[in-house]
Design a protein around this motif. Structure first.
Motif, PDB file in Angstrom:
ATOM      1  N   GLN A  52       0.922  -1.034  -0.220  1.00  0.00           N
ATOM      2  CA  GLN A  52      -0.426  -0.024   0.408  1.00  0.00           C
ATOM      3  C   GLN A  52       0.384   1.359   0.102  1.00  0.00           C
ATOM      4  OE1 GLN A  52      -3.446   0.614   0.431  1.00  0.00           O
ATOM      5  NE2 GLN A  52      -3.265   2.615   0.475  1.00  0.00           N
ATOM      6  N   ARG A  70       1.243   2.175  -3.398  1.00  0.00           N
ATOM      7  CA  ARG A  70       0.196   2.502  -4.259  1.00  0.00           C
ATOM      8  C   ARG A  70       0.973   3.973  -5.138  1.00  0.00           C
ATOM      9  NH1 ARG A  70      -5.871   0.582  -3.604  1.00  0.00           N
ATOM     10  NH2 ARG A  70      -6.392   1.283  -5.276  1.00  0.00           N
ATOM     11  N   ALA A  74      -1.633   7.084   2.849  1.00  0.00           N
ATOM     12  CA  ALA A  74      -3.383   6.207   2.772  1.00  0.00           C
ATOM     13  C   ALA A  74      -3.978   6.857   2.099  1.00  0.00           C
ATOM     14  CB  ALA A  74      -3.365   5.741   3.805  1.00  0.00           C
TER      15      ALA A  74
END
Length: 305
Positions: free
Chosen positions: A245, A248, A300
């Motif tokens: 993640q 990403r 995130a």
């Protein structure tokens, strides 16, 4: 009577790490002749040849290799003693040597470093990017103050604090994304084309664990030392790869790569901060944990936007 000095041991440590007199001297803030003289004096006192000097460079002798762990332990204890004696100083002030694994460093550090610079202006941070095994040895011996890596870590010299959970996704060529049909099961035939990082990277073992019943056939043909290289290989249709993640947002800038989720509950890794049990800088580690978690939350949010 042998009377080694702390300075000589510090010079020995620097030369053993760099295997280059010029770089070792620069790292110690002295001239090359001064460092060379101290090393020669150390060899004379011990009655041992510690370094082989030749046209091909510098190499440790067998005697130096045997001596190195003991000198590193002595210097680590001295550094811990100095830190304990300076408990009056502010949090994250002065020199701090941090190791970070390659599948975390390029993604977390751009968010982490500006925060550290802003909040702790007197921090002298030194970053060392290396695979887990190298960071374990250097943190355990005292050459690093702490390390950011992924669980599990099996070293009784260290303790750790969990920073965050980092889910995995599957990066695939854009023109294959619809055929793979997300979310991806861990038994999907798409994983037969999984490309892995080279030996030594912890993500290689994690990738193989995730594959479930599918044996990647591409791993025998492809291997890379960086996640960035793997992603460019994906973009050219050479296979698929796992991405954490953390990476990403960076992957989304590659137009030929699509990021697909796994079927819930998806695979993930746990990122931790580890340090020596004897290191007294507990307030520093607590502050670093907090700011690293803040940096991850920002990443995130950017990936979800």
């Amino acid at each position: 009577m042998i009377r080694l000095t702390i300075r000589q041991m510090q010079y020995f440590e620097s030369l053993a790490e760099t295997l280059h007199f010029g770089r070792a001297a620069a790292g110690c803030g002295v001239t090359q002749p001064a460092l060379s003289a101290q090393i020669s004096e150390m060899e004379a006192q011990l009655g041992l040849r510690l370094f082989e000097r030749g046209a091909g460079g510098v190499a440790l002798t067998a005697e130096a290799q045997a001596l190195r762990p003991r000198i590193e332990r002595i210097l680590a204890e001295l550094r811990d003693l100095e830190s304990e004696a300076r408990r009056e100083r502010q949090v994250l002030e002065g020199r701090f040597r941090l190791g970070v694994i390659p599948t975390v460093a390029p993604y977390l550090l751009p968010e982490l470093l500006p925060r550290l610079k802003q909040r702790f202006p007197h921090l002298q941070l030194e970053i060392r990017e290396a695979v887990t095994g190298t960071l374990l040895e250097e943190t355990g011996s005292g050459r690093l103050d702490g390390m950011i890596a992924a669980e599990p870590l099996d070293d009784p010299r260290l303790v750790h604090e969990i920073l965050f959970r980092d889910p995995f996704h599957l990066a695939v060529p854009e023109d294959e994304a619809e055929r793979i049909a997300p979310p991806v099961a861990q038994e999907s035939m798409a994983l037969e084309r999984l490309m892995l990082l080279d030996e030594g990277h912890c993500m290689r073992g994690q990738a193989l664990d995730i594959c479930g019943k599918v044996k990647p056939v591409a791993m025998e043909s492809f291997g890379a030392t960086s996640l960035t290289t793997l992603l460019h290989m994906v973009a050219h249709g050479m296979g698929v790869t796992l991405i954490p993640q953390l990476a990403r947002a960076s992957v989304q800038m590659l137009p030929s790569v699509r990021v697909l989720p796994f079927v819930d509950p998806g695979p993930s890794r746990t990122i931790i901060l580890a340090w020596r049990r004897t290191n007294p800088r507990q307030a520093d580690f607590a502050a670093l944990c907090a700011i690293a978690r803040d940096a991850q939350r920002s990443l995130a949010a950017a990936a979800a936007a």
